[in-house]
Design an enzyme around this catalytic site. Structure first.
Site, PDB file in Angstrom:
ATOM      1  N   LYS A  99       0.845  24.766   3.079  1.00  0.00           N
ATOM      2  CA  LYS A  99       0.427  24.106   2.145  1.00  0.00           C
ATOM      3  C   LYS A  99       0.155  22.601   2.703  1.00  0.00           C
ATOM      4  O   LYS A  99       0.795  22.110   3.415  1.00  0.00           O
ATOM      5  CB  LYS A  99       1.489  23.238   0.877  1.00  0.00           C
ATOM      6  CG  LYS A  99       0.947  22.605  -0.169  1.00  0.00           C
ATOM      7  CD  LYS A  99       2.156  22.246  -1.104  1.00  0.00           C
ATOM      8  CE  LYS A  99       2.024  21.354  -2.306  1.00  0.00           C
ATOM      9  NZ  LYS A  99       3.005  20.848  -3.093  1.00  0.00           N
ATOM     10  N   LYS A 148      -2.372  26.887   0.229  1.00  0.00           N
ATOM     11  CA  LYS A 148      -2.816  25.920  -0.626  1.00  0.00           C
ATOM     12  C   LYS A 148      -3.272  25.116   0.080  1.00  0.00           C
ATOM     13  O   LYS A 148      -2.781  24.254   0.993  1.00  0.00           O
ATOM     14  CB  LYS A 148      -1.747  25.711  -1.636  1.00  0.00           C
ATOM     15  CG  LYS A 148      -1.904  24.541  -2.765  1.00  0.00           C
ATOM     16  CD  LYS A 148      -0.859  24.272  -3.548  1.00  0.00           C
ATOM     17  CE  LYS A 148      -1.258  23.174  -4.431  1.00  0.00           C
ATOM     18  NZ  LYS A 148       0.305  22.668  -5.205  1.00  0.00           N
TER      19      LYS A 148
END
Length: 333
Positions: free
Chosen positions: A203, A255
């Site tokens: 992320k 992400k």
């Protein structure tokens, strides 16, 4: 390239297989299916009716009742799963609403499970940022730094509450070191060996999250660069993925998706567990804004952007277009 005898023109013509839509479909190497798609959804405490999110046209903060109806609609469209984010009315430094059985996220999970049961995958957000008064994904030290290990204890308590509410998968999105191992250990010790863990393994500290912070009314002070990944780094993502798998992650996620397709491809090539990707709020907002201006073909861009994520290796794709795209796929777009 070979050439036709005596003419000097190519005999190998890849364009032959692009001539009609039916031919293109027949030889397509990548196919998105509605079951690949996960719809992120927001439920806000205290609303009497759904509220539009200005920076994400078409996306709503739901009431508990409208959330139930929206989940049923997504299930009927064939969407593979839903990911639920809770927005509380009040917040504190420890994010105490996150593990309160009567907190908005936990009651919403129970609502959804009561409505649709196991007919879709219900993923809960296992993170503190929506619930803390400072907006960080963990609890803070006296100096204002995020305390990794104290945060793990809060995540464990959240995990027990979300599992008790009935979530099928817990989406560990906080990027704390050791979060998967700690949560898995606490769940197993409680006798819950069935609830799965989705690790936000890679992320990045991205500028693409801005509209999401509107959606959850984030109170963030500062930024999250000390615990989310540096956009300059790729090898680090593989290290994070390996650690999360070793700690017991059932699924790993990259992400954002679009700006990090190279990372997604590398993770998919290495991972021994399913790989997810999140087409985040900023990706959604940019496409919607350009389409509103008439600069791009909206539906084609939706299909193309999600297909590229699947092509890069994602088996699960979180996208705010999940239900709309499922309908487009069903009707043979």
């Amino acid at each position: 390239m070979s050439f036709s005898a005596g003419r000097g023109f190519p005999s190998n013509r890849p364009r032959r297989l692009r001539r009609t839509a039916a031919l293109r479909r027949a030889v397509a190497e990548t196919r998105v299916h509605p079951a690949d798609l996960v719809l992120p959804m927001f439920v806000r405490e205290g609303l009497s009716e759904p509220r539009a999110i200005a920076s994400m046209p078409g996306v709503m903060q739901h009431t508990r009742d409208s959330l139930r109806k929206a989940v049923v609609s997504a299930v009927n469209a064939g969407v593979g799963g839903v990911m639920i984010f809770g927005v509380p009315e009040t917040r504190d430094a420890d994010g105490s609403g996150a593990d309160d059985p009567n907190g908005i996220l936990n009651v919403a999970i129970r609502d959804i499970i009561a409505e649709v049961g196991d007919s879709t995958v219900v993923i809960s957000d296992l993170c503190l940022d929506e619930f803390t008064s400072h907006g960080h994904c963990g609890v803070l030290t006296a100096s204002g730094a995020v305390d990794n290990d104290a945060t793990l204890e809060r995540y464990a308590s959240m995990a027990l509450a979300q599992a008790a509410a009935g979530a099928h998968v817990l989406g560990a999105s906080g990027m704390m070191d050791g979060q998967i191992g700690h949560v898995r250990g606490v769940l197993d010790a409680s006798g819950d060996t069935d609830t799965a863990l989705l690790a936000y393994a890679a992320k990045y500290a991205s500028a693409c999250y801005g509209p999401f912070r509107d959606a959850v009314e984030s109170a963030l002070e500062g930024d999250r660069r000390t615990y989310q990944q540096d956009p300059a780094n790729a090898t680090e993502a593989l290290r994070e993925v390996r650690l999360d798998i070793a700690e017991g992650a059932d699924i790993v996620m990259v992400k954002p998706a679009g700006p990090y397709l190279d990372i997604l491809s590398r993770v998919a090539a290495e991972s021994e567990v399913p790989v997810a990707a999140y087409q985040v709020s900023g990706e959604y907002a940019m496409i919607e804004a350009a389409a509103e201006k008439g600069w791009i073909d909206r539906e084609r861009m939706i299909v193309e952007s999600v297909t590229s994520i699947k092509r890069a290796g994602a088996q699960m794709i979180c996208t705010y277009w999940a239900e709309e795209l499922a309908e487009l796929l069903r009707t043979g777009y």
